[in-house]
Design a protein around this motif. Sequence first.
Motif, PDB file in Angstrom:
ATOM      1  N   THR A 145       0.854  -1.189   0.000  1.00 42.88           N
ATOM      2  CA  THR A 145       0.000   0.000   0.000  1.00 42.88           C
ATOM      3  C   THR A 145       0.891   1.240   0.000  1.00 42.88           C
ATOM      4  N   GLU A 146       0.265   2.398   0.019  1.00 36.18           N
ATOM      5  CA  GLU A 146       1.039   3.646   0.074  1.00 36.18           C
ATOM      6  C   GLU A 146       1.793   3.790   1.389  1.00 36.18           C
ATOM      7  N   LYS A 147       1.429   2.975   2.384  1.00 30.86           N
ATOM      8  CA  LYS A 147       2.109   3.039   3.682  1.00 30.86           C
ATOM      9  C   LYS A 147       3.290   2.068   3.782  1.00 30.86           C
ATOM     10  N   THR A 148       3.454   1.194   2.809  1.00 31.66           N
ATOM     11  CA  THR A 148       4.504   0.177   2.879  1.00 31.66           C
ATOM     12  C   THR A 148       5.874   0.808   2.646  1.00 31.66           C
ATOM     13  N   THR A 149       6.820   0.504   3.539  1.00 32.86           N
ATOM     14  CA  THR A 149       8.182   1.039   3.388  1.00 32.86           C
ATOM     15  C   THR A 149       9.249  -0.049   3.264  1.00 32.86           C
ATOM     16  N   ALA A 150       8.907  -1.302   3.596  1.00 31.16           N
ATOM     17  CA  ALA A 150       9.948  -2.338   3.574  1.00 31.16           C
ATOM     18  C   ALA A 150       9.331  -3.728   3.533  1.00 31.16           C
ATOM     19  N   ILE A 151      10.187  -4.690   3.227  1.00 33.10           N
ATOM     20  CA  ILE A 151       9.858  -6.116   3.302  1.00 33.10           C
ATOM     21  C   ILE A 151      10.829  -6.755   4.285  1.00 33.10           C
ATOM     22  N   LEU A 152      10.293  -7.569   5.185  1.00 32.27           N
ATOM     23  CA  LEU A 152      11.110  -8.276   6.178  1.00 32.27           C
ATOM     24  C   LEU A 152      10.916  -9.783   5.991  1.00 32.27           C
ATOM     25  N   PRO A 153      11.681 -10.398   5.071  1.00 32.96           N
ATOM     26  CA  PRO A 153      11.582 -11.848   4.886  1.00 32.96           C
ATOM     27  C   PRO A 153      12.493 -12.582   5.869  1.00 32.96           C
ATOM     28  N   VAL A 154      12.241 -13.884   6.013  1.00 29.78           N
ATOM     29  CA  VAL A 154      13.051 -14.755   6.865  1.00 29.78           C
ATOM     30  C   VAL A 154      13.566 -15.913   6.018  1.00 29.78           C
ATOM     31  N   HIS A 155      14.869 -16.170   6.077  1.00 27.55           N
ATOM     32  CA  HIS A 155      15.422 -17.387   5.466  1.00 27.55           C
ATOM     33  C   HIS A 155      15.098 -18.547   6.415  1.00 27.55           C
ATOM     34  N   CYS A 156      13.871 -19.040   6.324  1.00 29.83           N
ATOM     35  CA  CYS A 156      13.369 -19.994   7.322  1.00 29.83           C
ATOM     36  C   CYS A 156      14.153 -21.299   7.287  1.00 29.83           C
ATOM     37  N   TYR A 157      14.547 -21.774   8.462  1.00 29.46           N
ATOM     38  CA  TYR A 157      15.351 -22.986   8.635  1.00 29.46           C
ATOM     39  C   TYR A 157      16.708 -22.875   7.927  1.00 29.46           C
ATOM     40  N   GLY A 158      17.106 -21.664   7.530  1.00 33.73           N
ATOM     41  CA  GLY A 158      18.374 -21.460   6.841  1.00 33.73           C
ATOM     42  C   GLY A 158      18.297 -21.638   5.345  1.00 33.73           C
ATOM     43  N   HIS A 159      17.101 -21.915   4.793  1.00 38.55           N
ATOM     44  CA  HIS A 159      16.932 -22.087   3.352  1.00 38.55           C
ATOM     45  C   HIS A 159      16.674 -20.736   2.691  1.00 38.55           C
ATOM     46  N   PRO A 160      17.232 -20.496   1.501  1.00 41.05           N
ATOM     47  CA  PRO A 160      17.139 -19.168   0.870  1.00 41.05           C
ATOM     48  C   PRO A 160      15.721 -18.785   0.482  1.00 41.05           C
ATOM     49  N   CYS A 161      15.384 -17.524   0.722  1.00 38.53           N
ATOM     50  CA  CYS A 161      14.198 -16.939   0.128  1.00 38.53           C
ATOM     51  C   CYS A 161      14.414 -16.780  -1.376  1.00 38.53           C
ATOM     52  N   ASP A 162      13.349 -16.465  -2.083  1.00 35.06           N
ATOM     53  CA  ASP A 162      13.462 -16.124  -3.501  1.00 35.06           C
ATOM     54  C   ASP A 162      13.955 -14.679  -3.576  1.00 35.06           C
ATOM     55  N   VAL A 163      15.256 -14.519  -3.414  1.00 32.01           N
ATOM     56  CA  VAL A 163      15.838 -13.182  -3.254  1.00 32.01           C
ATOM     57  C   VAL A 163      15.704 -12.349  -4.523  1.00 32.01           C
ATOM     58  N   ALA A 164      15.786 -12.985  -5.683  1.00 34.78           N
ATOM     59  CA  ALA A 164      15.676 -12.233  -6.942  1.00 34.78           C
ATOM     60  C   ALA A 164      14.282 -11.641  -7.100  1.00 34.78           C
ATOM     61  N   ALA A 165      13.256 -12.425  -6.814  1.00 37.38           N
ATOM     62  CA  ALA A 165      11.887 -11.932  -6.931  1.00 37.38           C
ATOM     63  C   ALA A 165      11.606 -10.829  -5.911  1.00 37.38           C
ATOM     64  N   ILE A 166      12.099 -11.019  -4.691  1.00 36.80           N
ATOM     65  CA  ILE A 166      11.881 -10.011  -3.651  1.00 36.80           C
ATOM     66  C   ILE A 166      12.609  -8.717  -4.004  1.00 36.80           C
ATOM     67  N   ARG A 167      13.825  -8.830  -4.507  1.00 34.65           N
ATOM     68  CA  ARG A 167      14.566  -7.628  -4.908  1.00 34.65           C
ATOM     69  C   ARG A 167      13.839  -6.878  -6.026  1.00 34.65           C
ATOM     70  N   ALA A 168      13.314  -7.609  -7.014  1.00 36.71           N
ATOM     71  CA  ALA A 168      12.611  -6.974  -8.121  1.00 36.71           C
ATOM     72  C   ALA A 168      11.373  -6.219  -7.640  1.00 36.71           C
ATOM     73  N   ILE A 169      10.618  -6.832  -6.725  1.00 39.97           N
ATOM     74  CA  ILE A 169       9.434  -6.177  -6.167  1.00 39.97           C
ATOM     75  C   ILE A 169       9.839  -4.920  -5.402  1.00 39.97           C
ATOM     76  N   ALA A 170      10.876  -5.028  -4.598  1.00 42.90           N
ATOM     77  CA  ALA A 170      11.334  -3.890  -3.801  1.00 42.90           C
ATOM     78  C   ALA A 170      11.785  -2.742  -4.696  1.00 42.90           C
ATOM     79  N   GLU A 171      12.483  -3.056  -5.767  1.00 43.89           N
ATOM     80  CA  GLU A 171      12.959  -2.004  -6.664  1.00 43.89           C
ATOM     81  C   GLU A 171      11.801  -1.324  -7.398  1.00 43.89           C
ATOM     82  N   ARG A 172      10.795  -2.101  -7.786  1.00 43.52           N
ATOM     83  CA  ARG A 172       9.643  -1.518  -8.483  1.00 43.52           C
ATOM     84  C   ARG A 172       8.881  -0.531  -7.604  1.00 43.52           C
ATOM     85  N   HIS A 173       8.855  -0.813  -6.303  1.00 53.62           N
ATOM     86  CA  HIS A 173       8.029  -0.017  -5.392  1.00 53.62           C
ATOM     87  C   HIS A 173       8.852   0.870  -4.451  1.00 53.62           C
TER      88      HIS A 173
END
Length: 396
Positions: A145-173
Amino acid sequence: MPKPAYARTPWEQSTAASAQALPEPGRQPVYVTQPALPELEAFLPYLQEIWGSRMLTNGGTMHQRLEAALCAYLGVEHLSLFCNGTQALITALQAAGLSGEVITTPYSFVATAHSLLWNNLTPVFVDIDPHTLNLDPTRIEAAITEKTTAILPVHCYGHPCDVAAIRAIAERHGLKVIYDAAHAFGAQDTGGSLLRHGDMATLSFHATKVFSTFEGGAIVCRDEATKRRIDQLKNFGLSADGTTVELTGTNGKLSEIHAAFGLLQLQGVDEALEKRRRIDQRYRAGLAGIAGIHCICGVAEAVANHAYFPILVGPEFGLSRDALFAHLAAHNIHGRRYFQPLISGLPMYRGYPSASAGNLPVAHQVVEQVICLPIYPDLDHATVDFIIGLIAGAAA
């Protein structure tokens, strides 16, 4: 056998009492984790050095040495040590200068969301991927939303998040990304350390983690200016010369004794990770043919740290997850139902619209199926085989 290295809080408490039978006579309890400790004699020279220096805290020699050693080991440039992982996460969010809403996962330890509340930030929960159990990138964009300023993902159990997709979303917004990498010490994707992703990443060095300083944590950041700000925030907001207060800081420093223990632990961490890998392989081989038992695997994972061994108990197994959990507890095998309850189900979060069960169907399904089996460097293969046998014997 040593007792577990942590206080068993209501959040972490297993329900061995719910077992319908008494624990197997003569079998020592096996807990989900146990710290790998060096010989006590090996720690004494570090203590003697600290005693000789009379420097117990405030960024002494041990602290400086550990920061440098961890940067080298983890393949990062800028790292700031903290007294624990939660304080590191709280400070990282403060250093990022966030406001409004932050998108995060309901499937983590409660410290992830609590760090947002401590910064007067509003958590917005998004569902998890059914395969990795990490934040599902396909659900993130709809929650912005217009109030969103960040994403706080967790590499759960030490396994990687989809970092490329998250980075792309963050850059777009135009959003910042702070990774809760509490589980991810030493884990790598094909490009290197998971800690290089995002604006910052935080680590936990709690006694239950693959690398421990008794209690401790760290923030990994991208540049020297950010590290200076973080270092200032964790030291009451004092100026570099300690004469003036420039920021609203806190006391998040790691002591010399904790740092010294970390230096010693770092010497044996590769051996400990290799022992974890062998246990992980043994579990996977032994559980592979059991219908209804699903072992979680990392995606795009080049180097795993095997911090946890979660399984999902599906309907094909014949027993419910809780029935299997009780069966193991009856034989003194104490796994954990990480992460039950979901953060979104806790009293301080239930009122948020994003916390509704309808918004988080995968997380609600997974939390009713998961058991983290015991895994730690000193867990012998005979006990692993015993646990596998108990699960196989309970199958329909």
